[in-house]
Design a protein around this motif. Sequence first.
Motif, PDB file in Angstrom:
ATOM      1  N   PRO A 188       0.831  -1.211   0.000  1.00 44.59           N
ATOM      2  CA  PRO A 188       0.000   0.000   0.000  1.00 44.59           C
ATOM      3  C   PRO A 188       0.860   1.254   0.000  1.00 44.59           C
ATOM      4  O   PRO A 188       1.970   1.266   0.537  1.00 44.59           O
ATOM      5  N   ALA A 189       0.327   2.312  -0.587  1.00 46.50           N
ATOM      6  CA  ALA A 189       1.050   3.587  -0.579  1.00 46.50           C
ATOM      7  C   ALA A 189       0.966   4.256   0.783  1.00 46.50           C
ATOM      8  O   ALA A 189       1.917   4.919   1.214  1.00 46.50           O
ATOM      9  N   ASN A 190      -0.153   4.088   1.481  1.00 49.76           N
ATOM     10  CA  ASN A 190      -0.347   4.766   2.761  1.00 49.76           C
ATOM     11  C   ASN A 190      -0.965   3.819   3.776  1.00 49.76           C
ATOM     12  O   ASN A 190      -1.879   3.045   3.450  1.00 49.76           O
ATOM     13  N   THR A 191      -0.478   3.874   4.994  1.00 52.69           N
ATOM     14  CA  THR A 191      -1.081   3.161   6.112  1.00 52.69           C
ATOM     15  C   THR A 191      -1.105   4.087   7.319  1.00 52.69           C
ATOM     16  O   THR A 191      -0.235   4.945   7.489  1.00 52.69           O
ATOM     17  N   LEU A 192      -2.118   3.873   8.149  1.00 49.28           N
ATOM     18  CA  LEU A 192      -2.299   4.696   9.336  1.00 49.28           C
ATOM     19  C   LEU A 192      -2.824   3.823  10.460  1.00 49.28           C
ATOM     20  O   LEU A 192      -3.700   2.980  10.245  1.00 49.28           O
ATOM     21  N   ALA A 193      -2.280   4.002  11.648  1.00 48.07           N
ATOM     22  CA  ALA A 193      -2.782   3.310  12.835  1.00 48.07           C
ATOM     23  C   ALA A 193      -2.781   4.291  13.991  1.00 48.07           C
ATOM     24  O   ALA A 193      -1.875   5.121  14.119  1.00 48.07           O
ATOM     25  N   ALA A 194      -3.793   4.204  14.848  1.00 44.37           N
ATOM     26  CA  ALA A 194      -3.886   5.113  15.984  1.00 44.37           C
ATOM     27  C   ALA A 194      -4.629   4.434  17.122  1.00 44.37           C
ATOM     28  O   ALA A 194      -5.529   3.614  16.900  1.00 44.37           O
ATOM     29  N   THR A 195      -4.239   4.780  18.348  1.00 43.43           N
ATOM     30  CA  THR A 195      -4.877   4.259  19.550  1.00 43.43           C
ATOM     31  C   THR A 195      -5.033   5.393  20.551  1.00 43.43           C
ATOM     32  O   THR A 195      -4.110   6.189  20.751  1.00 43.43           O
ATOM     33  N   ALA A 196      -6.185   5.452  21.167  1.00 40.62           N
ATOM     34  CA  ALA A 196      -6.428   6.408  22.256  1.00 40.62           C
ATOM     35  C   ALA A 196      -6.960   5.639  23.453  1.00 40.62           C
ATOM     36  O   ALA A 196      -7.888   4.831  23.314  1.00 40.62           O
ATOM     37  N   ILE A 197      -6.362   5.872  24.631  1.00 40.23           N
ATOM     38  CA  ILE A 197      -6.804   5.239  25.866  1.00 40.23           C
ATOM     39  C   ILE A 197      -7.255   6.336  26.825  1.00 40.23           C
ATOM     40  O   ILE A 197      -6.450   7.154  27.279  1.00 40.23           O
ATOM     41  N   VAL A 198      -8.539   6.378  27.089  1.00 40.54           N
ATOM     42  CA  VAL A 198      -9.108   7.341  28.025  1.00 40.54           C
ATOM     43  C   VAL A 198      -9.080   6.717  29.412  1.00 40.54           C
ATOM     44  O   VAL A 198      -9.684   5.661  29.644  1.00 40.54           O
ATOM     45  N   ARG A 199      -8.369   7.353  30.331  1.00 47.05           N
ATOM     46  CA  ARG A 199      -8.174   6.792  31.663  1.00 47.05           C
ATOM     47  C   ARG A 199      -9.180   7.411  32.644  1.00 47.05           C
ATOM     48  O   ARG A 199      -9.221   8.625  32.835  1.00 47.05           O
ATOM     49  N   GLY A 200      -9.974   6.545  33.235  1.00 47.58           N
ATOM     50  CA  GLY A 200     -11.006   7.009  34.149  1.00 47.58           C
ATOM     51  C   GLY A 200     -10.462   7.728  35.357  1.00 47.58           C
ATOM     52  O   GLY A 200     -11.159   8.572  35.953  1.00 47.58           O
ATOM     53  N   ALA A 201      -9.209   7.427  35.743  1.00 46.37           N
ATOM     54  CA  ALA A 201      -8.631   8.069  36.923  1.00 46.37           C
ATOM     55  C   ALA A 201      -8.603   9.585  36.777  1.00 46.37           C
ATOM     56  O   ALA A 201      -8.726  10.321  37.764  1.00 46.37           O
ATOM     57  N   GLY A 202      -8.448  10.064  35.539  1.00 43.36           N
ATOM     58  CA  GLY A 202      -8.416  11.504  35.323  1.00 43.36           C
ATOM     59  C   GLY A 202      -9.776  12.158  35.434  1.00 43.36           C
ATOM     60  O   GLY A 202      -9.876  13.385  35.469  1.00 43.36           O
ATOM     61  N   PHE A 203     -10.829  11.333  35.504  1.00 40.44           N
ATOM     62  CA  PHE A 203     -12.185  11.864  35.594  1.00 40.44           C
ATOM     63  C   PHE A 203     -12.895  11.377  36.854  1.00 40.44           C
ATOM     64  O   PHE A 203     -14.116  11.406  36.943  1.00 40.44           O
ATOM     65  N   GLY A 204     -12.092  10.893  37.806  1.00 46.15           N
ATOM     66  CA  GLY A 204     -12.655  10.462  39.074  1.00 46.15           C
ATOM     67  C   GLY A 204     -13.226   9.062  39.090  1.00 46.15           C
ATOM     68  O   GLY A 204     -13.884   8.669  40.049  1.00 46.15           O
ATOM     69  N   VAL A 205     -12.983   8.286  38.006  1.00 49.13           N
ATOM     70  CA  VAL A 205     -13.463   6.896  37.946  1.00 49.13           C
ATOM     71  C   VAL A 205     -12.233   5.994  37.961  1.00 49.13           C
ATOM     72  O   VAL A 205     -11.750   5.558  36.917  1.00 49.13           O
ATOM     73  N   ASN A 206     -11.690   5.757  39.126  1.00 50.87           N
ATOM     74  CA  ASN A 206     -10.458   4.988  39.235  1.00 50.87           C
ATOM     75  C   ASN A 206     -10.652   3.558  38.740  1.00 50.87           C
ATOM     76  O   ASN A 206     -11.674   2.925  39.019  1.00 50.87           O
ATOM     77  N   GLY A 207      -9.653   3.084  37.991  1.00 54.21           N
ATOM     78  CA  GLY A 207      -9.644   1.693  37.551  1.00 54.21           C
ATOM     79  C   GLY A 207     -10.257   1.442  36.205  1.00 54.21           C
ATOM     80  O   GLY A 207     -10.099   0.351  35.642  1.00 54.21           O
TER      81      GLY A 207
END
Length: 686
Positions: A589-608
């Motif tokens: 392929p001429a182009n490939t893209l991969a991405a991951t985002a992990i939203v951590r509950g600890a930053g919003f008061g939902v630990n774990g």
Amino acid sequence: MRLHLRPLVIALAQGFPVVAMAQAASSPAAVPAQTLETVTVTGRFKLGIPAEEVPQTVSSITAADIEARAFKTVEEALSQVSSVQAGLAGRAGYDEFMIRGFFQSYYQFKNGLRLDPGYNQQEELYGLERIDVLKGPSSVEYGQIAPGGLVNMISKRPQSTPIREAGVELGSFKYKRLTADVGDTLGTSGEWTFRVPMAFTDAGDFQDYVFSRRQYIAPTLAWRPDRRTELVLFTSYQNDDFRRSTGVPFELAGKVKRSTYLGEPSLPTFTRPQTQFGYAFDKAFDGDWKFRQNLRQTNYHERGTSFYGSAWTDTTFTPGYSYFDYKVSVLSLDNQLEKTLKSGAWVHNVLVGYDRLNYRSRTRSVGGDLAPLDIAAPVYTPAVPGDVEDSPAQKLKQQGVYTQYRVKLADTYSLNLGARHSKVANDNYGVRSDLSKNTFSAGVMVLDVRGFSPFASYSQSFEPINGWDPYLFDGSRPPKFSEGAQRELGVKWRSADGRHTAVASYFDITQTNVYNYVGFGTAEGCAVEDSACDAASDQRHKGFELEFNSRWGRHLDMQASFTHLNARISKTQLASATGAVGSRPFGIPANTLAATAIVRGAGFGVNGLDLTVGLRRVGARTVNQNGDALAAYTTWDLGAAYTTGPLRWAVSLKNVTDRDYLIGPYFGNVNFGAPRSVSVSLQVAL
């Protein structure tokens, strides 16, 4: 032998295969919140320097990454790395991938030592601590190798702290998996530690009759009598039982359901028991001397049936089969002696090494054609393989003497040089070929100028053609070996607080005599008209890579990679094998893209609680000399995990939109991508 040569060669090809910064770990326990993980790599520079000081692109997949994305195989984990195209063919049994547009599956390493040159092994992902992907030629350090790069898998090692972990996972297509990892110290002195990772898997597949079962255990023992001495003994036993999925000719891809199996279920499935034994010894001496020795012996015995397309129409498919009984022995050894010299602001590191690889395999096989199948509603005809025939043993012996030199000035400027002299002896079907080759590498880097570290490097590779068949080439002469060279320019960046890292690089790789499977045709040098043969081309692959890893406080982790690859054929023997001069080689392929985002509950008061979103985009790929192409595709993954005390609950959803897509081509065939699947798991850490 010659009666079964055609099915043997095709089945070997189709079903029986003869960056810079380390990515951020994904769990708060693995990586402090304020910094990303620093990884020391043993790659092109066996001196073992931090990844950010290596003048080449290196990507690392950590155990935390594997856990966060619920990867199940090495090639699945590799699919997220820039310039890596993984999962080229059917599932179960083997890991297949390209790096920077070159087929690199033959060059898999474990703890710095090469695995089976025929890549008929598949390493258990649960037994690995990390996977390093080294981009570009690495022949100075590892001898014969294609120029795209290599994958080096790092085994789990004993630790001084106790390890008590167990897990269970259930998923779509009857997926079941049990894991355990146990480790501790022996005695009261703390000199001896052990670790035993184990995994047991039983999985079905979306394609009828396809399955995989595995039993894996890897006892490891470490002796550390003082801070300057370490001896780690590695052992493992792995038993695989599987039936590999079947591909289809491109012309039939839109007419066959992805669940249809185009083989014969009554013929024997694959079995592959394998054992590994080895050690890693490290010793530091007075005067800043270090000695390292790594050794591993691998043995396995694989038996099973591969299928290929012998003939087909718009409504029927005639499978051919080859049954193999295949025994392999691989001995790998690497010795390194390193000296560090300091003089004012100058630091010199000098390393000399000697490595050796002894590979031997013997194959017994039989093949033929089976009854035609109706592709809309196949009716299978029970069959048994005939009497197997012996093939002459294949042998590969490689040994090399290499040296690396690095000088660092005032922690700002770095110069790296490497050289190697290799000797390779190939014995294929009783015909021997010998090669001596010198290779070189060089790199310069300016370190940490306001967080930026620009670099430039040059490196060489060579690759004898292992496994060639003299029946198909002119006389008994082996094909010419392949040579490669890469020029790379790039820059690495790390933020002042260590939360964000990035690497951008431009590379230009040339390779001569890239051998590609033709199918039935005639290429220059073929001895047999209208037979399976290989054809060579010269290729030039130029591209741009970008990798970015970021941690935004306790709220969000992000990883992304992008690759633009302009691969072209500069010379060819036969256009039907690789495409016309100036065209793009098949499957890249001429182009490939991969991405991951992990939203951590600890930053919003939902630990774990952690929520994961991942995507992968693969561009269109040329299939044949007519310009036919596989469509580009994008897949989305979702995951959620909740940790409370010693328990970790997780759910993973792959290919959320159930995108119907094709992968390949692989030796003329294409394969169906995996549909939507879900898995749930529970881990206990005590």
